[in-house]
Design a protein around this motif. Structure first.
Motif, PDB file in Angstrom:
ATOM      1  N   MET A   1       0.850  -1.183   0.000  1.00 13.20           N
ATOM      2  CA  MET A   1       0.000   0.000   0.000  1.00 13.20           C
ATOM      3  C   MET A   1       0.882   1.229   0.000  1.00 13.20           C
ATOM      4  O   MET A   1       1.778   1.370   0.839  1.00 13.20           O
ATOM      5  N   ASP A   2       0.634   2.155  -0.916  1.00 16.69           N
ATOM      6  CA  ASP A   2       1.420   3.370  -1.018  1.00 16.69           C
ATOM      7  C   ASP A   2       0.805   4.437  -0.134  1.00 16.69           C
ATOM      8  O   ASP A   2      -0.300   4.902  -0.370  1.00 16.69           O
ATOM      9  N   THR A   3       1.527   4.834   0.940  1.00 21.29           N
ATOM     10  CA  THR A   3       1.006   5.852   1.841  1.00 21.29           C
ATOM     11  C   THR A   3       1.773   7.157   1.693  1.00 21.29           C
ATOM     12  O   THR A   3       1.770   7.987   2.587  1.00 21.29           O
ATOM     13  N   SER A   4       2.488   7.334   0.575  1.00 15.01           N
ATOM     14  CA  SER A   4       3.191   8.589   0.365  1.00 15.01           C
ATOM     15  C   SER A   4       2.180   9.721   0.323  1.00 15.01           C
ATOM     16  O   SER A   4       1.124   9.613  -0.290  1.00 15.01           O
ATOM     17  N   PHE A   5       2.514  10.824   0.988  1.00 14.38           N
ATOM     18  CA  PHE A   5       1.554  11.905   1.119  1.00 14.38           C
ATOM     19  C   PHE A   5       2.196  13.219   0.714  1.00 14.38           C
ATOM     20  O   PHE A   5       3.123  13.697   1.349  1.00 14.38           O
ATOM     21  N   ILE A   6       1.703  13.785  -0.379  1.00 11.31           N
ATOM     22  CA  ILE A   6       2.150  15.098  -0.827  1.00 11.31           C
ATOM     23  C   ILE A   6       0.902  15.956  -0.952  1.00 11.31           C
ATOM     24  O   ILE A   6       0.162  15.871  -1.940  1.00 11.31           O
ATOM     25  N   PRO A   7       0.594  16.773   0.052  1.00  9.18           N
ATOM     26  CA  PRO A   7      -0.675  17.501   0.048  1.00  9.18           C
ATOM     27  C   PRO A   7      -0.658  18.675  -0.925  1.00  9.18           C
ATOM     28  O   PRO A   7       0.368  19.314  -1.137  1.00  9.18           O
ATOM     29  N   SER A   8      -1.812  18.947  -1.497  1.00  2.00           N
ATOM     30  CA  SER A   8      -1.971  20.164  -2.283  1.00  2.00           C
ATOM     31  C   SER A   8      -2.145  21.329  -1.317  1.00  2.00           C
ATOM     32  O   SER A   8      -2.388  21.145  -0.115  1.00  2.00           O
ATOM     33  N   GLU A   9      -2.050  22.532  -1.832  1.00  2.00           N
ATOM     34  CA  GLU A   9      -2.173  23.720  -0.984  1.00  2.00           C
ATOM     35  C   GLU A   9      -3.537  23.808  -0.315  1.00  2.00           C
ATOM     36  O   GLU A   9      -3.678  24.331   0.788  1.00  2.00           O
ATOM     37  N   ASP A  10      -4.551  23.261  -0.990  1.00  3.93           N
ATOM     38  CA  ASP A  10      -5.926  23.377  -0.481  1.00  3.93           C
ATOM     39  C   ASP A  10      -6.376  22.169   0.344  1.00  3.93           C
ATOM     40  O   ASP A  10      -7.504  22.164   0.837  1.00  3.93           O
ATOM     41  N   PHE A  11      -5.527  21.144   0.484  1.00  2.95           N
ATOM     42  CA  PHE A  11      -5.986  19.892   1.093  1.00  2.95           C
ATOM     43  C   PHE A  11      -6.470  20.096   2.528  1.00  2.95           C
ATOM     44  O   PHE A  11      -7.568  19.657   2.886  1.00  2.95           O
ATOM     45  N   PHE A  12      -5.680  20.747   3.376  1.00  2.00           N
ATOM     46  CA  PHE A  12      -6.065  20.898   4.779  1.00  2.00           C
ATOM     47  C   PHE A  12      -7.247  21.855   4.959  1.00  2.00           C
ATOM     48  O   PHE A  12      -8.146  21.569   5.755  1.00  2.00           O
ATOM     49  N   PRO A  13      -7.287  22.981   4.242  1.00  2.00           N
ATOM     50  CA  PRO A  13      -8.508  23.800   4.319  1.00  2.00           C
ATOM     51  C   PRO A  13      -9.755  23.037   3.888  1.00  2.00           C
ATOM     52  O   PRO A  13     -10.842  23.251   4.434  1.00  2.00           O
ATOM     53  N   GLU A  14      -9.598  22.126   2.911  1.00  5.51           N
ATOM     54  CA  GLU A  14     -10.746  21.315   2.484  1.00  5.51           C
ATOM     55  C   GLU A  14     -11.185  20.361   3.596  1.00  5.51           C
ATOM     56  O   GLU A  14     -12.378  20.136   3.804  1.00  5.51           O
ATOM     57  N   LEU A  15     -10.210  19.790   4.328  1.00  2.00           N
ATOM     58  CA  LEU A  15     -10.560  18.950   5.477  1.00  2.00           C
ATOM     59  C   LEU A  15     -11.333  19.764   6.503  1.00  2.00           C
ATOM     60  O   LEU A  15     -12.337  19.300   7.050  1.00  2.00           O
ATOM     61  N   LYS A  16     -10.858  20.969   6.767  1.00  2.00           N
ATOM     62  CA  LYS A  16     -11.536  21.846   7.721  1.00  2.00           C
ATOM     63  C   LYS A  16     -12.975  22.102   7.294  1.00  2.00           C
ATOM     64  O   LYS A  16     -13.894  22.100   8.121  1.00  2.00           O
ATOM     65  N   SER A  17     -13.185  22.300   5.999  1.00  2.00           N
ATOM     66  CA  SER A  17     -14.526  22.618   5.497  1.00  2.00           C
ATOM     67  C   SER A  17     -15.500  21.449   5.637  1.00  2.00           C
ATOM     68  O   SER A  17     -16.715  21.643   5.612  1.00  2.00           O
ATOM     69  N   LEU A  18     -14.960  20.226   5.780  1.00  5.07           N
ATOM     70  CA  LEU A  18     -15.820  19.056   5.923  1.00  5.07           C
ATOM     71  C   LEU A  18     -16.486  19.000   7.289  1.00  5.07           C
ATOM     72  O   LEU A  18     -17.505  18.324   7.463  1.00  5.07           O
ATOM     73  N   TYR A  19     -15.892  19.706   8.271  1.00  7.27           N
ATOM     74  CA  TYR A  19     -16.442  19.680   9.627  1.00  7.27           C
ATOM     75  C   TYR A  19     -17.269  20.941   9.827  1.00  7.27           C
ATOM     76  O   TYR A  19     -16.748  22.002  10.159  1.00  7.27           O
ATOM     77  N   THR A  20     -18.571  20.824   9.611  1.00  7.73           N
ATOM     78  CA  THR A  20     -19.448  21.995   9.645  1.00  7.73           C
ATOM     79  C   THR A  20     -20.174  22.164  10.969  1.00  7.73           C
ATOM     80  O   THR A  20     -20.897  23.136  11.165  1.00  7.73           O
ATOM     81  N   ALA A  21     -19.994  21.224  11.884  1.00  3.78           N
ATOM     82  CA  ALA A  21     -20.690  21.292  13.170  1.00  3.78           C
ATOM     83  C   ALA A  21     -20.184  22.478  13.982  1.00  3.78           C
ATOM     84  O   ALA A  21     -19.030  22.886  13.878  1.00  3.78           O
ATOM     85  N   THR A  22     -21.055  23.033  14.799  1.00  5.28           N
ATOM     86  CA  THR A  22     -20.694  24.212  15.598  1.00  5.28           C
ATOM     87  C   THR A  22     -20.775  23.959  17.099  1.00  5.28           C
ATOM     88  O   THR A  22     -20.523  24.860  17.882  1.00  5.28           O
ATOM     89  N   ASN A  23     -21.123  22.731  17.497  1.00  3.97           N
ATOM     90  CA  ASN A  23     -21.299  22.452  18.924  1.00  3.97           C
ATOM     91  C   ASN A  23     -19.985  22.207  19.651  1.00  3.97           C
ATOM     92  O   ASN A  23     -19.933  22.256  20.875  1.00  3.97           O
ATOM     93  N   THR A  24     -18.919  21.906  18.899  1.00  2.00           N
ATOM     94  CA  THR A  24     -17.630  21.628  19.511  1.00  2.00           C
ATOM     95  C   THR A  24     -16.639  22.720  19.142  1.00  2.00           C
ATOM     96  O   THR A  24     -16.956  23.656  18.414  1.00  2.00           O
ATOM     97  N   CYS A  25     -15.413  22.590  19.626  1.00  2.00           N
ATOM     98  CA  CYS A  25     -14.383  23.593  19.396  1.00  2.00           C
ATOM     99  C   CYS A  25     -14.047  23.704  17.904  1.00  2.00           C
ATOM    100  O   CYS A  25     -14.173  22.739  17.146  1.00  2.00           O
ATOM    101  N   SER A  26     -13.605  24.883  17.486  1.00  2.00           N
ATOM    102  CA  SER A  26     -13.309  25.115  16.071  1.00  2.00           C
ATOM    103  C   SER A  26     -12.137  24.293  15.561  1.00  2.00           C
ATOM    104  O   SER A  26     -11.938  24.181  14.352  1.00  2.00           O
ATOM    105  N   THR A  27     -11.340  23.716  16.478  1.00  2.00           N
ATOM    106  CA  THR A  27     -10.193  22.909  16.048  1.00  2.00           C
ATOM    107  C   THR A  27     -10.439  21.414  16.178  1.00  2.00           C
ATOM    108  O   THR A  27      -9.510  20.621  16.047  1.00  2.00           O
ATOM    109  N   THR A  28     -11.685  21.001  16.422  1.00  2.00           N
ATOM    110  CA  THR A  28     -11.991  19.577  16.513  1.00  2.00           C
ATOM    111  C   THR A  28     -11.611  18.857  15.222  1.00  2.00           C
ATOM    112  O   THR A  28     -11.127  17.723  15.244  1.00  2.00           O
TER     113      THR A  28
END
Length: 211
Positions: free
Chosen positions: A1-28
């Motif tokens: 299994m190839d687990t090499s990881f080279i993120p695009s510039e938008d990858f982490f902001p896109e992960l952040k956008s997937l968490y839309t809940a507001t009941n927990t901390c903004s860094t959950t």
């Protein structure tokens, strides 16, 4: 299994956008993503998550580090402690063992609900220490999962759900999703947790057991 990881510039902001809940901390979202990357053996992504979260969230750096480290430690019970280098939480030595055992039993009962006796008996049949008071009720659910000064009980449950997805343990995932709901997590928060883990798996070229 190839687990090499080279993120695009938008990858982490896109992960952040997937968490839309507001009941927990903004860094959950960052804690959940760190759990997923660590479980997929891509620990080099964790500092990148920290950098992204620090840029986009109004949170003090040391607190963010503590939250991510706590998430990694707690998730170790789901997918194995060798996934990260060392334990990061030291129980308060002034806490009485009996009090911690009672706290762990109460949390165990809360998370498993009416299934609590059945699950406890099942673990006891597998190994006496699993179903007994010391490891499962005192250490796992008392000291580790029951410690909520850094991550809330809801956030802890979401990290456990993320760890179960990474581990590919479907029966435990079902139980911990139900436990997360009993611990205050909304359906949206649980689904957002799943979306983040799936996105991380795709980014790491990892095939999930559920696929």
């Amino acid at each position: 299994m190839d687990t090499s990881f080279i993120p695009s510039e938008d990858f982490f902001p896109e992960l952040k956008s997937l968490y839309t809940a507001t009941n927990t901390c903004s860094t959950t979202w960052a804690c959940i993503a760190a759990v997923a990357f660590s479980g997929f053996n891509v620990p080099e992504a964790v500092p990148l998550i920290f950098e992204c979260a620090q840029r986009h969230e109004n949170v003090e750096g040391k607190l963010l580090v503590r939250r991510i480290r706590e998430a990694l430690f707690k998730s170790g019970l789901m997918y194995g402690f060798p996934k990260f280098e060392k334990g990061l939480f030291s129980p308060d030595p002034t806490t009485q063992l009996d009090e911690t055992k009672k706290k762990g039993q109460a949390l165990f009962d809360q998370l498993y609900g009416e299934k609590s006796p059945t699950v406890s008996n099942f673990l006891e049949e597998i190994h006496s220490d699993l179903g007994g008071d010391f490891f499962m009720k005192t250490i796992a659910y008392g000291y580790i999962y029951g410690y909520t000064d850094i991550l809330s009980a809801t956030e802890t449950s979401l990290c456990i759900v993320a760890g179960a997805i990474v581990a590919g343990t479907a029966p435990q995932l079902v139980d911990h999703e139900a436990g997360a709901r009993r611990n205050g997590a909304s359906a949206d928060e649980i689904e957002a947790t799943k979306r983040i883990v799936v996105a991380v798996a795709k980014g790491c070229n990892v095939r999930l057991a559920s696929e």
